[in-house]
Design a protein around this motif. Structure first.
Motif, PDB file in Angstrom:
ATOM      1  N   VAL A 102      -8.192  23.461  96.663  1.00 13.53           N
ATOM      2  CA  VAL A 102      -7.222  24.513  96.338  1.00 13.53           C
ATOM      3  C   VAL A 102      -7.019  24.604  94.831  1.00 13.53           C
ATOM      4  O   VAL A 102      -6.887  25.700  94.269  1.00 13.53           O
ATOM      5  N   CYS A 103      -7.025  23.456  94.152  1.00 10.59           N
ATOM      6  CA  CYS A 103      -6.769  23.418  92.707  1.00 10.59           C
ATOM      7  C   CYS A 103      -7.981  23.802  91.861  1.00 10.59           C
ATOM      8  O   CYS A 103      -7.808  24.135  90.684  1.00 10.59           O
ATOM      9  N   ALA A 104      -9.179  23.741  92.430  1.00 11.42           N
ATOM     10  CA  ALA A 104     -10.376  23.879  91.600  1.00 11.42           C
ATOM     11  C   ALA A 104     -11.311  25.010  91.993  1.00 11.42           C
ATOM     12  O   ALA A 104     -12.193  25.370  91.220  1.00 11.42           O
ATOM     13  N   PHE A 105     -11.150  25.588  93.184  1.00  6.89           N
ATOM     14  CA  PHE A 105     -12.081  26.610  93.678  1.00  6.89           C
ATOM     15  C   PHE A 105     -11.537  27.995  93.333  1.00  6.89           C
ATOM     16  O   PHE A 105     -10.671  28.515  94.016  1.00  6.89           O
ATOM     17  N   PRO A 106     -12.037  28.643  92.268  1.00 10.90           N
ATOM     18  CA  PRO A 106     -11.524  29.958  91.885  1.00 10.90           C
ATOM     19  C   PRO A 106     -12.062  31.076  92.769  1.00 10.90           C
ATOM     20  O   PRO A 106     -13.180  30.990  93.287  1.00 10.90           O
ATOM     21  N   ASP A 107     -11.263  32.116  92.930  1.00 12.80           N
ATOM     22  CA  ASP A 107     -11.672  33.269  93.732  1.00 12.80           C
ATOM     23  C   ASP A 107     -12.538  34.179  92.875  1.00 12.80           C
ATOM     24  O   ASP A 107     -12.158  35.297  92.514  1.00 12.80           O
ATOM     25  N   MET A 108     -13.727  33.688  92.556  1.00 14.58           N
ATOM     26  CA  MET A 108     -14.612  34.393  91.631  1.00 14.58           C
ATOM     27  C   MET A 108     -15.107  35.721  92.182  1.00 14.58           C
ATOM     28  O   MET A 108     -15.157  36.723  91.477  1.00 14.58           O
ATOM     29  N   ALA A 109     -15.481  35.722  93.456  1.00 17.56           N
ATOM     30  CA  ALA A 109     -16.125  36.908  94.029  1.00 17.56           C
ATOM     31  C   ALA A 109     -15.156  38.053  94.235  1.00 17.56           C
ATOM     32  O   ALA A 109     -15.515  39.220  94.042  1.00 17.56           O
ATOM     33  N   TYR A 110     -13.905  37.760  94.611  1.00 11.49           N
ATOM     34  CA  TYR A 110     -13.002  38.825  95.036  1.00 11.49           C
ATOM     35  C   TYR A 110     -11.838  39.077  94.080  1.00 11.49           C
ATOM     36  O   TYR A 110     -11.122  40.047  94.241  1.00 11.49           O
ATOM     37  N   LEU A 260     -20.254  34.807  76.961  1.00 13.32           N
ATOM     38  CA  LEU A 260     -20.237  33.716  77.934  1.00 13.32           C
ATOM     39  C   LEU A 260     -18.887  33.001  77.930  1.00 13.32           C
ATOM     40  O   LEU A 260     -18.413  32.549  78.977  1.00 13.32           O
ATOM     41  N   MET A 261     -18.285  32.904  76.743  1.00 12.08           N
ATOM     42  CA  MET A 261     -16.962  32.279  76.647  1.00 12.08           C
ATOM     43  C   MET A 261     -15.931  33.096  77.417  1.00 12.08           C
ATOM     44  O   MET A 261     -15.064  32.537  78.114  1.00 12.08           O
ATOM     45  N   GLN A 262     -16.009  34.412  77.312  1.00  8.90           N
ATOM     46  CA  GLN A 262     -15.115  35.271  78.086  1.00  8.90           C
ATOM     47  C   GLN A 262     -15.260  35.016  79.578  1.00  8.90           C
ATOM     48  O   GLN A 262     -14.268  34.928  80.307  1.00  8.90           O
ATOM     49  N   GLN A 263     -16.489  34.877  80.019  1.00  7.37           N
ATOM     50  CA  GLN A 263     -16.730  34.675  81.448  1.00  7.37           C
ATOM     51  C   GLN A 263     -16.128  33.373  81.957  1.00  7.37           C
ATOM     52  O   GLN A 263     -15.453  33.360  82.996  1.00  7.37           O
ATOM     53  N   VAL A 264     -16.350  32.268  81.246  1.00 10.05           N
ATOM     54  CA  VAL A 264     -15.858  30.976  81.742  1.00 10.05           C
ATOM     55  C   VAL A 264     -14.337  30.917  81.732  1.00 10.05           C
ATOM     56  O   VAL A 264     -13.721  30.341  82.632  1.00 10.05           O
ATOM     57  N   VAL A 265     -13.709  31.527  80.715  1.00 12.46           N
ATOM     58  CA  VAL A 265     -12.246  31.493  80.639  1.00 12.46           C
ATOM     59  C   VAL A 265     -11.630  32.362  81.735  1.00 12.46           C
ATOM     60  O   VAL A 265     -10.656  31.970  82.388  1.00 12.46           O
ATOM     61  N   ILE A 266     -12.195  33.556  81.957  1.00 15.82           N
ATOM     62  CA  ILE A 266     -11.694  34.431  83.018  1.00 15.82           C
ATOM     63  C   ILE A 266     -11.857  33.771  84.382  1.00 15.82           C
ATOM     64  O   ILE A 266     -10.959  33.812  85.232  1.00 15.82           O
ATOM     65  N   ILE A 267     -13.002  33.137  84.613  1.00 16.03           N
ATOM     66  CA  ILE A 267     -13.230  32.440  85.882  1.00 16.03           C
ATOM     67  C   ILE A 267     -12.228  31.310  86.051  1.00 16.03           C
ATOM     68  O   ILE A 267     -11.671  31.098  87.135  1.00 16.03           O
ATOM     69  N   GLY A 268     -11.972  30.571  84.972  1.00 11.77           N
ATOM     70  CA  GLY A 268     -11.008  29.478  85.048  1.00 11.77           C
ATOM     71  C   GLY A 268      -9.604  29.941  85.366  1.00 11.77           C
ATOM     72  O   GLY A 268      -8.852  29.264  86.074  1.00 11.77           O
ATOM     73  N   ALA A 269      -9.227  31.119  84.850  1.00  9.12           N
ATOM     74  CA  ALA A 269      -7.875  31.641  85.070  1.00  9.12           C
ATOM     75  C   ALA A 269      -7.723  32.358  86.402  1.00  9.12           C
ATOM     76  O   ALA A 269      -6.613  32.732  86.783  1.00  9.12           O
ATOM     77  N   THR A 270      -8.828  32.538  87.119  1.00 13.18           N
ATOM     78  CA  THR A 270      -8.778  33.201  88.421  1.00 13.18           C
ATOM     79  C   THR A 270      -8.048  32.325  89.439  1.00 13.18           C
ATOM     80  O   THR A 270      -8.262  31.121  89.487  1.00 13.18           O
ATOM     81  N   PRO A 271      -7.172  32.902  90.257  1.00 19.31           N
ATOM     82  CA  PRO A 271      -6.423  32.109  91.248  1.00 19.31           C
ATOM     83  C   PRO A 271      -7.328  31.429  92.269  1.00 19.31           C
ATOM     84  O   PRO A 271      -8.526  31.706  92.342  1.00 19.31           O
ATOM     85  N   SER A 272      -6.748  30.560  93.068  1.00 17.07           N
ATOM     86  CA  SER A 272      -7.496  29.808  94.080  1.00 17.07           C
ATOM     87  C   SER A 272      -8.170  30.750  95.071  1.00 17.07           C
ATOM     88  O   SER A 272      -7.614  31.774  95.463  1.00 17.07           O
ATOM     89  N   ALA A 273      -9.373  30.369  95.483  1.00 11.94           N
ATOM     90  CA  ALA A 273     -10.142  31.175  96.428  1.00 11.94           C
ATOM     91  C   ALA A 273      -9.509  31.152  97.812  1.00 11.94           C
ATOM     92  O   ALA A 273      -8.967  30.136  98.247  1.00 11.94           O
ATOM     93  N   ILE A 274      -9.589  32.290  98.489  1.00 13.02           N
ATOM     94  CA  ILE A 274      -9.108  32.374  99.862  1.00 13.02           C
ATOM     95  C   ILE A 274      -9.861  31.375 100.742  1.00 13.02           C
ATOM     96  O   ILE A 274      -9.318  30.827 101.703  1.00 13.02           O
ATOM     97  N   ALA A 275     -11.131  31.108 100.389  1.00 16.22           N
ATOM     98  CA  ALA A 275     -11.942  30.180 101.182  1.00 16.22           C
ATOM     99  C   ALA A 275     -11.332  28.791 101.233  1.00 16.22           C
ATOM    100  O   ALA A 275     -11.527  28.054 102.207  1.00 16.22           O
TER     101      ALA A 275
END
Length: 313
Positions: A102-110, A260-275
């Motif tokens: 829950v703490c580490a899996f970002p909702d990257m796809a959605y 690439l820096m934009q991508q990693v930071v945005i992914i990191g700030a993305t909330p927890s994945a529904i999965a």
């Protein structure tokens, strides 16, 4: 900026409300969420990750610095949560695994993908694809191993740790959500082309992963109020704040380009994945805290994502 965040968040809220309304109107039962979770974990999500891996340019998969930063950010926050869960909250190993996911899996796809598409363009999907590969090959198998170790420890008193790890690693690799995405990676690296007649049905199954996950989560929320306590606060803080900070620090150290820096930071700030909530449902462990963390983290994610976009733009 507000329109960008609204476009990213509205589909999530709409489908979750649809699931909640389904429970409210008694079209479905709350218990049905477990069945939907099984469909997502066993079929839809593995095929979605398979197609993402298969369509990723092999040269981009081989970008070692970019992949290393994502591994450090994703797995660093995973192990940080694992330590907190085990030694601060005193959870058993199975619960620790779910809390760490829950703490580490970002909702990257959605959640992350729409933001990256608008902010960066088509190139922004690289982070989503590589990040999904890392979660499929490293994070999810590790979580499954820990869950199985927790189940085994509750049934068997004395067993050699190495044997236990090997047995559960074998069982984890057999799980569709592990071996199917890995197969996609190997086929991509080998340059193998899948016949279109086979790709079409796989894509059809994979496309339902996001909607079905959100619907199941909304159904799960019916009849419950999300609780904001120390565990929820810890989960949201690690996912929405600490993970992007780790990503940014690692990105600076490895000298990533601005895009690439934009991508990693945005992914990191993305909330927890529904999965992650689907794993909690499937394992019948940490369900209330996981669902509360995902719901609250998604709401707060509007603010944290906006802050990160502002800082890196």
């Amino acid at each position: 900026m507000p329109l960008l965040l609204l476009q990213s968040l509205f589909p999530l809220v709409f489908i979750m409300l649809l699931g909640w309304s389904s429970g409210k109107l008694r079209y479905t039962r709350r218990e049905d969420a477990t069945v939907l979770a099984t469909v997502v974990i066993r079929f839809a999500l593995p095929f979605h990750l398979f197609i993402s891996a298969l369509n990723t340019n092999p040269d981009k998969i081989k970008n070692i610095s970019f992949m290393t930063v994502l591994i450090i950010g994703l797995m660093g926050s995973y192990f940080l949560a694992l330590i907190f869960s085990r030694y601060v909250f005193r959870h058993d190993i199975k619960t620790c695994a779910i809390q760490s996911l829950v703490c580490a899996f970002p909702d990257m796809a959605y959640f992350g993908a729409p933001v990256l598409a608008v902010l960066i363009g088509p190139e922004g999907f690289l982070g989503v694809l590589v990040g999904n590969l890392i979660t499929s090959v490293v994070m999810i198998p590790l979580t499954i191993i820990l869950i199985r170790m927790g189940d085994r420890n509750s049934q068997v008193g004395d067993i050699h740790p190495a044997r236990l790890i090997l047995e559960n690693l074998f069982l984890a690799v057999r799980n569709p959500i592990v071996w199917i995405p890995i197969t996609g990676v190997l086929l991509s690296l080998a340059g193998v082309t899948i016949p279109h007649i086979l790709i079409t049905p796989i894509e059809m199954v994979g496309k339902i992963a996001g909607g079905l996950s959100l619907f199941a989560l909304g159904l799960l929320f019916y009849g419950e109020r999300p609780s904001f306590n120390l565990q929820t606060f810890t989960n949201v803080s690690i996912k929405n704040l600490i993970q992007p900070a780790i990503m940014a620090a690692a990105g600076l150290y490895f000298g990533l380009s601005h895009t690439l820096m934009q991508q990693v930071v945005i992914i990191g700030a993305t909330p927890s994945a529904i999965a992650a909530g689907m794993f909690a449902l499937r394992s019948e462990t940490y369900i209330e805290s996981a669902s509360s963390s995902i719901l609250i983290g998604t709401a707060i994610g509007i603010v944290t994502e906006g802050i990160m976009i502002y800082l890196i733009s």
